[in-house]
Design an enzyme around this catalytic site. Structure first.
Site, PDB file in Angstrom:
ATOM      1  N   HIS A 120      15.447  33.277  53.547  1.00  0.00           N
ATOM      2  CA  HIS A 120      16.627  33.800  52.846  1.00  0.00           C
ATOM      3  C   HIS A 120      17.926  33.317  53.490  1.00  0.00           C
ATOM      4  O   HIS A 120      18.960  33.965  53.369  1.00  0.00           O
ATOM      5  CB  HIS A 120      16.581  35.340  52.798  1.00  0.00           C
ATOM      6  CG  HIS A 120      15.454  35.864  51.941  1.00  0.00           C
ATOM      7  ND1 HIS A 120      14.894  37.106  52.085  1.00  0.00           N
ATOM      8  CD2 HIS A 120      14.780  35.286  50.915  1.00  0.00           C
ATOM      9  CE1 HIS A 120      13.929  37.276  51.187  1.00  0.00           C
ATOM     10  NE2 HIS A 120      13.831  36.183  50.475  1.00  0.00           N
ATOM     11  N   CYS A 128      32.436  27.739  52.802  1.00  0.00           N
ATOM     12  CA  CYS A 128      33.564  27.891  51.878  1.00  0.00           C
ATOM     13  C   CYS A 128      33.089  27.576  50.460  1.00  0.00           C
ATOM     14  O   CYS A 128      32.465  26.541  50.231  1.00  0.00           O
ATOM     15  CB  CYS A 128      34.707  26.973  52.269  1.00  0.00           C
ATOM     16  SG  CYS A 128      35.994  26.912  51.013  1.00  0.00           S
ATOM     17  N   CYS A 151      41.401  25.811  53.304  1.00  0.00           N
ATOM     18  CA  CYS A 151      41.726  25.271  51.975  1.00  0.00           C
ATOM     19  C   CYS A 151      42.036  26.389  50.975  1.00  0.00           C
ATOM     20  O   CYS A 151      42.389  26.125  49.835  1.00  0.00           O
ATOM     21  CB  CYS A 151      40.570  24.410  51.447  1.00  0.00           C
ATOM     22  SG  CYS A 151      39.207  25.366  50.782  1.00  0.00           S
ATOM     23  N   GLY A 188       6.349  43.686  59.708  1.00  0.00           N
ATOM     24  CA  GLY A 188       7.591  44.385  59.357  1.00  0.00           C
ATOM     25  C   GLY A 188       8.199  43.989  58.038  1.00  0.00           C
ATOM     26  O   GLY A 188       9.415  43.902  57.922  1.00  0.00           O
ATOM     27  N   THR A 189       7.348  43.761  57.052  1.00  0.00           N
ATOM     28  CA  THR A 189       7.900  43.517  55.714  1.00  0.00           C
ATOM     29  C   THR A 189       7.250  44.456  54.711  1.00  0.00           C
ATOM     30  O   THR A 189       6.047  44.705  54.778  1.00  0.00           O
ATOM     31  CB  THR A 189       7.745  42.043  55.262  1.00  0.00           C
ATOM     32  OG1 THR A 189       8.244  41.928  53.912  1.00  0.00           O
ATOM     33  CG2 THR A 189       6.317  41.528  55.313  1.00  0.00           C
ATOM     34  N   PRO A 215       4.366  50.190  60.546  1.00  0.00           N
ATOM     35  CA  PRO A 215       4.041  51.618  60.651  1.00  0.00           C
ATOM     36  C   PRO A 215       3.553  52.205  59.330  1.00  0.00           C
ATOM     37  O   PRO A 215       2.956  53.276  59.299  1.00  0.00           O
ATOM     38  CB  PRO A 215       5.357  52.270  61.082  1.00  0.00           C
ATOM     39  CG  PRO A 215       6.400  51.232  61.049  1.00  0.00           C
ATOM     40  CD  PRO A 215       5.787  49.902  60.759  1.00  0.00           C
ATOM     41  N   ALA A 233       6.492  47.153  65.626  1.00  0.00           N
ATOM     42  CA  ALA A 233       6.151  45.760  65.938  1.00  0.00           C
ATOM     43  C   ALA A 233       6.203  45.444  67.433  1.00  0.00           C
ATOM     44  O   ALA A 233       5.313  44.764  67.959  1.00  0.00           O
ATOM     45  CB  ALA A 233       7.090  44.834  65.173  1.00  0.00           C
TER      46      ALA A 233
END
Ligand code: APR
Length: 247
Positions: A120, A128, A151, A188-189, A215, A233
């Site tokens: 991601h 910019c 700019c 952890g996802t 968990p 984790a």
């Protein structure tokens, strides 16, 4: 030793090509709140409103004020925890080859892993929207919101917003890593955001063992993953590594 930890120790001991898919949960012990579940960011704000590219294009001030300013503050203070460091040890043992992370916090690289696909994107850089100039997030001046380039164009993080495509190169490299691994650690996802959540499915279809560390149960648990090592984790990775004879 916990039965599930022992299984993970055996499976990782036998593996020659480990891949890891990580999500926000791996960084919770580094002080970065997750998106979903208890204390999750999306409990307070609606991702489809604040993390969608259409909203950013329409109202960058709102997205910078509600989401991105805090992200800069929280991520800038975070340091890798025992779970990140455990993955570095697995790489040094020549087991872990690739990390596919949904996180934008850069903690895997800071810990020392070398092949990290930031699915991601990352929050370390801003781009910019007018001239494409890139600036490190730590150097972006937030005294005026939205932050602007010399700019006059508006800076956006180098992350993938909802409504944007995953860079095809990241997708391809991740699929390849999933296809060739013999063990995939899914750490952890919540495994609800596509296409990242498809990577364990691809790995499984190609014969890999899928070990979840979380968990909580996820949609993969009992279906795609072979087993869930339940817990935080950092603690679980430390237990696994010490079971493998590495302190
Ligand atoms: N250790 C391991 N896992 C944990 C811990 C911990 N200490 N604390 C929480 N978790 C687990 C939760 O149980 C949950 O399953 O981490 C998971 C976090 O899920 P999400 O917040 O949904 O994070 P993630 O899966 O990375 O989200 C995917 O959604 O909004 C987007 O773009 C954002 O990349 C993100 C994507």
């Amino acid at each position: 030793m916990d039965e599930m930890v022992k299984m993970a120790v055996d499976d990782l001991g036998n593996a020659v090509n480990v891949a890891a898919l990580t999500g926000a949960g791996i960084s919770v012990e580094s002080g970065i709140p997750p998106f979903r579940g208890k204390g999750g960011l999306w409990e307070k704000i609606d991702p489809m409103e604040f993390a969608h590219i259409d909203t950013f294009m329409r109202d960058p001030v709102k997205v910078w004020n509600v989401l991105l300013k805090d992200m800069k503050e929280i991520i800038s203070k975070a340091k890798p925890n025992a779970a990140h460091l455990g993955l570095v040890k697995l790489e040094k043992m020549n087991k872990l080859k690739t990390i596919i992370t949904q996180n934008v916090d850069g903690l895997h690289q800071m810990a020392g892993n070398t092949d990290v696909i930031e699915f991601h994107g990352n929050f370390a850089w801003q781009k910019c929207m007018k001239c494409g100039n890139r600036l490190e997030t730590c150097k972006v001046d937030l005294s005026l919101i939205p932050p602007k380039c010399q700019c006059g164009g508006i800076f956006r993080p180098d992350c993938v917003f909802f409504g944007e495509m995953i860079p095809p190169d990241y997708l391809e490299r991740s699929q390849k890593a999933a296809e060739r691994c013999d063990v995939m650690l899914v750490i952890g996802t919540s495994a609800v955001v596509h296409p990242a959540s498809c990577m364990p499915v691809i790995a499984k279809e190609n014969g890999a063992k899928i070990i979840e560390i979380n968990p909580e149960r996820t949609p993969l648990t009992g279906r795609v993953s072979d087993y869930l090592v339940r817990g935080n984790a950092g603690e679980i990775m430390s237990n696994i590594l010490s079971g493998m004879g590495t302190k």
